[in-house]
Design a protein around this motif. Structure first.
Motif: not given
Length: 283
Positions: A198-227
Motif C-alpha cells: 500500500m502506498v500512503g502515510p504510515d498511520v493506523a488507518s492504513n495499516w488496519q485494512p492492510l492487516e485485514h487483507a493480509a490475514s485473508v490471504l494468509a488464511g487461504a494458505g499464501f505466504e504474505v509480505h505486507k508493506a
C-alpha cells in the motif's frame, strides 16, 4: 464453462500471449480459447454499391475498390487462420490438450464484450500489431478493452517467464478488497508468495485494512509480505517491485473517482505503459 481467452493478432507479443495463456489455463484448470479479430476499420466487408448507379466511370472504380477490399479481407482471414493454427500448435506443445479457435470480423472491444459471459480470464499483449515498439508502448485498442470488459485481464510483455511471485497494489478500495478475495479463492497463484503493498502515510488507518487483507490471504494458505510505503504511487510501486524481485503485478483497473468508472484510472494506464512485467487488472 468459462475459459481463458487469448487475443492473437500476429504482433511481437503474440508468442508470449500464447505462453501466458497456456500457463494460466493449466493453473486454473480452465479450457483455452484463442481469438483473432479482423479489424473492421482496416478490412471492411464488401459494401453495397446499389446507391451509386448512374455515376458512370466512378461506379466502375467503386466496384474495383470494393473487389480489392474483398480480396484484402479474404487474405486477412487466411492470415488469421494461419496465426491461430500456429498459436494452437504452440500451446498444445506446452501441454494443453484441447484448444478452441475463434475468428471474428469487427471491433476487438465490442467482440470481447459480446463474449464476456464465457471469459474467466482474458490474456492480451501490451502491444498490438499496430503498435510500434517505440513511441506507442501500449496497444491502441487495449484501453478500450479494459474499459469495456468486466473480467480479469492479464496484460503481457513480449517475453514469457512463469511468475514466481506477485504483488498486489492495495489501496483499501472496494476493487482491491474484492481482489484480495479473488486471489484467495483462485488457484491461479496458489503456492506463490504475495507482496501486499500500500502506498500512503504510515498511520493506523492504513495499516488496519492492510492487516485485514493480509490475514485473508494468509488464511487461504499464501505466504504474505505486507508493506506500507511512501511516495508517489507509480514510482513507489515500481521501486518496491524491483527491489524485491517481484515478477507479476496485480492491481485494480479503476480508482475511487466516479469519473474513473468511465475512464481507465490514470495510475493504471501509466503502470501499464511503464511496467516491464505482466500485469493482472482486476475488475
Amino acid at each position: 464453462m468459462t475459459h481463458v481467452m487469448a487475443c492473437i493478432d500476429g504482433s511481437a507479443s503474440s508468442t508470449a500471449v500464447c505462453d501466458f495463456a497456456a500457463w494460466a489455463s493449466t493453473r486454473l484448470g480452465a479450457p483455452l480459447n484463442l481469438l483473432h479479430v479482423i479489424d473492421r476499420s482496416l478490412y471492411p466487408q464488401k459494401g453495397d454499391l446499389s446507391g451509386n448507379i448512374g455515376l458512370g466511370s466512378r461506379e466502375h472504380l467503386l466496384e474495383q475498390l470494393a473487389a480489392l477490399d474483398e480480396q484484402r479481407g479474404k487474405l486477412a482471414f487466411e492470415q488469421g487462420q494461419l496465426m491461430l493454427s500456429a498459436a494452437k500448435e504452440r500451446v498444445m506443445a506446452s501441454g494443453i490438450a484441447t484448444v478452441a479457435l475463434q475468428q471474428r470480423h469487427g471491433d476487438l472491444a465490442d467482440t470481447l464484450h459480446e463474449l464476456e459471459a464465457d471469459i474467466r480470464l482474458l490474456v492480451i499483449g501490451k502491444q498490438g500489431d499496430a503498435s510500434p515498439s517505440a513511441g506507442q508502448p501500449m496497444g491502441s485498442q487495449l484501453e478500450s478493452v479494459i474499459r469495456s470488459l468486466h473480467r480479469p485481464i492479464l496484460v503481457t510483455p513480449n517475453i514469457f517467464s512463469a511468475p514466481q511471485s506477485l504483488m498486489l497494489a492495495f489501496d483499501a478500495s472496494a476493487t482491491t478488497h474484492k481482489g484480495v478475495e479473488m486471489l484467495a479463492a483462485s488457484p491461479l497463484f496458489k503456492g506463490l508468495p504475495i507482496h501486499l503493498v500500500m502506498v500512503g502515510p504510515d498511520v493506523a488507518s492504513n495499516w488496519q485494512p492492510l492487516e485485514h487483507a493480509a490475514s485473508v490471504l494468509a488464511g487461504a494458505g499464501f505466504e504474505v509480505h505486507k508493506a506500507l510505503v511512501q511516495g508517489d504511487v507509480e514510482p513507489a510501486l515500481h521501486e518496491y517491485q524491483a527491489s524485491h524481485g517481484v515478477d507479476l503485478l496485480v492491481m485494480g483497473a479503476y480508482g475511487h473517482s466516479r469519473i474513473r468508472e468511465f475512464l481507465v484510472g490514470s495510475t493504471t494506464t501509466s503502470m501499464i505503459r511503464t511496467s516491464a512485467s505482466p500485469l493482472l487488472l482486476l475488475r
